[in-house]
Design a protein around this motif. Structure first.
Motif, short mmCIF file in Angstrom:
data_model
loop_
_atom_site.label_atom_id
_atom_site.label_comp_id
_atom_site.label_asym_id
_atom_site.label_seq_id
_atom_site.Cartn_x
_atom_site.Cartn_y
_atom_site.Cartn_z
N ILE A 23 0.83 -1.21 0.00
CA ILE A 23 0.00 0.00 0.00
C ILE A 23 0.87 1.26 0.00
O ILE A 23 0.65 2.19 -0.79
N ILE A 24 1.88 1.29 0.88
CA ILE A 24 2.76 2.45 0.98
C ILE A 24 3.56 2.64 -0.31
O ILE A 24 3.77 3.78 -0.76
N TYR A 25 4.00 1.54 -0.90
CA TYR A 25 4.76 1.62 -2.15
C TYR A 25 3.93 2.22 -3.27
O TYR A 25 4.40 3.11 -4.00
N LEU B 84 15.96 6.74 10.70
CA LEU B 84 15.00 7.54 11.46
C LEU B 84 13.55 7.16 11.13
O LEU B 84 12.71 7.06 12.05
N LEU B 85 13.24 6.96 9.86
CA LEU B 85 11.88 6.62 9.47
C LEU B 85 11.46 5.27 10.05
O LEU B 85 10.30 5.08 10.42
N LEU B 86 12.41 4.34 10.14
CA LEU B 86 12.07 3.03 10.69
C LEU B 86 12.00 3.06 12.21
O LEU B 86 10.98 2.69 12.80
N PHE B 87 13.05 3.54 12.85
CA PHE B 87 13.12 3.44 14.32
C PHE B 87 12.45 4.58 15.06
O PHE B 87 12.38 4.56 16.29
N PRO C 7 6.94 7.85 10.77
CA PRO C 7 7.36 7.28 9.49
C PRO C 7 6.50 7.66 8.28
O PRO C 7 6.97 7.65 7.15
N VAL C 8 5.25 8.03 8.53
CA VAL C 8 4.33 8.40 7.44
C VAL C 8 4.87 9.58 6.64
O VAL C 8 4.60 9.71 5.44
N LEU D 283 9.52 -0.13 2.38
CA LEU D 283 9.70 -1.25 3.31
C LEU D 283 10.08 -0.73 4.69
O LEU D 283 9.52 -1.17 5.70
N ALA D 284 11.01 0.23 4.73
CA ALA D 284 11.44 0.81 6.00
C ALA D 284 10.28 1.56 6.67
O ALA D 284 10.09 1.47 7.89
N ILE D 285 9.50 2.28 5.88
CA ILE D 285 8.35 3.03 6.42
C ILE D 285 7.30 2.08 6.97
O ILE D 285 6.74 2.31 8.06
#
Length: 223
Positions: free
Chosen positions: A29-31, A82-85, A95-96, A134-136
């Motif tokens: 979905i995010i991709y 940063l976006l992941l953690f 992350p959004v 993927l990270a997000i």
């Protein structure tokens, strides 16, 4: 050597199971959304070149003063981290931000290139967006679990229902006692579900995969 190979296969299988269960749907979905955002910015910039020439010129001057390795080390890898953690912060889904921010940065970078390089760069951007998505998705997963853990750790063990239960027990009001007991058991069950386990190992693996894909795509396509 064989033991290491078996362990690696087990890690891969374990991660794939985690990805399929916890990330795959979010990732897709995010991709898709990120690709739409990227295409929107790219088309918008191309249709309004006169209005953004100065901005692109300034960006180009900044980009020329740096090389791709500098951009990776100082920007893309830290942003991925940063976006992941940032998911460690409950309730606030930081992350959004990457769904819009990362495609925007790639689009502005690509607009500084000639036509042939733009085509190659767009392919690289699409691959990088896949990795960043993927990270997000992992960051959103992390934030959702952090929120549950926060609610679990801050849930009170004694409340109004406990007082009511004591009163009904002392006054022998069996029907009301059954109702409040059932309510308390239901509440306890909901609180129990908030005590979730966070797969930190899987998050680290996700970061490594995302970073590697972004680095390789950046080095090959120069974006």
């Amino acid at each position: 050597m064989k033991v290491k190979s078996i362990k690696f296969i087990d890690i891969v299988k374990s991660y794939f199971s985690f990805y399929k269960k916890s990330l795959m749907k979010k990732h897709i979905i995010i991709y898709i959304i990120s690709l739409i955002v990227f295409a929107f910015f790219l088309v918008t910039f191309m249709n309004n070149l006169d209005g953004i020439n100065q901005l692109l010129s300034e960006i180009k001057n900044i980009e020329n003063s740096r090389n791709i390795f500098s951009i990776l080390i100082k920007e893309k890898i830290p942003v991925t981290f940063l976006l992941l953690f940032s998911g460690i912060t409950p309730f606030i889904f930081i992350p959004v931000i990457g769904i819009i921010g990362f495609p925007y940065i790639l689009a502005t970078t690509i607009m500084n290139m000639n036509v042939i390089n733009m085509v190659i760069a767009c392919i690289g951007a699409i691959i990088q967006i896949f990795a960043m998505s993927l990270a997000i998705s992992a960051g959103i997963y992390y934030c959702a679990l952090s929120t549950k853990r926060f609610r679990y750790n801050n849930s009170t063990s004694f409340g109004l229902d406990d007082v009511k239960k004591q009163i009904y027990e002392s006054t022998k009001k069996e029907e009301k006692l059954k109702v409040v007991t059932a309510k308390m058991e239901n509440k306890a069950e909901k609180i129990k579900k908030l005590n979730v386990k966070i797969e930190y190992k899987a998050l680290v693996i996700t970061f490594v995969i995302s970073t590697l894909v972004i680095c390789i795509a950046s080095l090959i396509t120069g974006v």
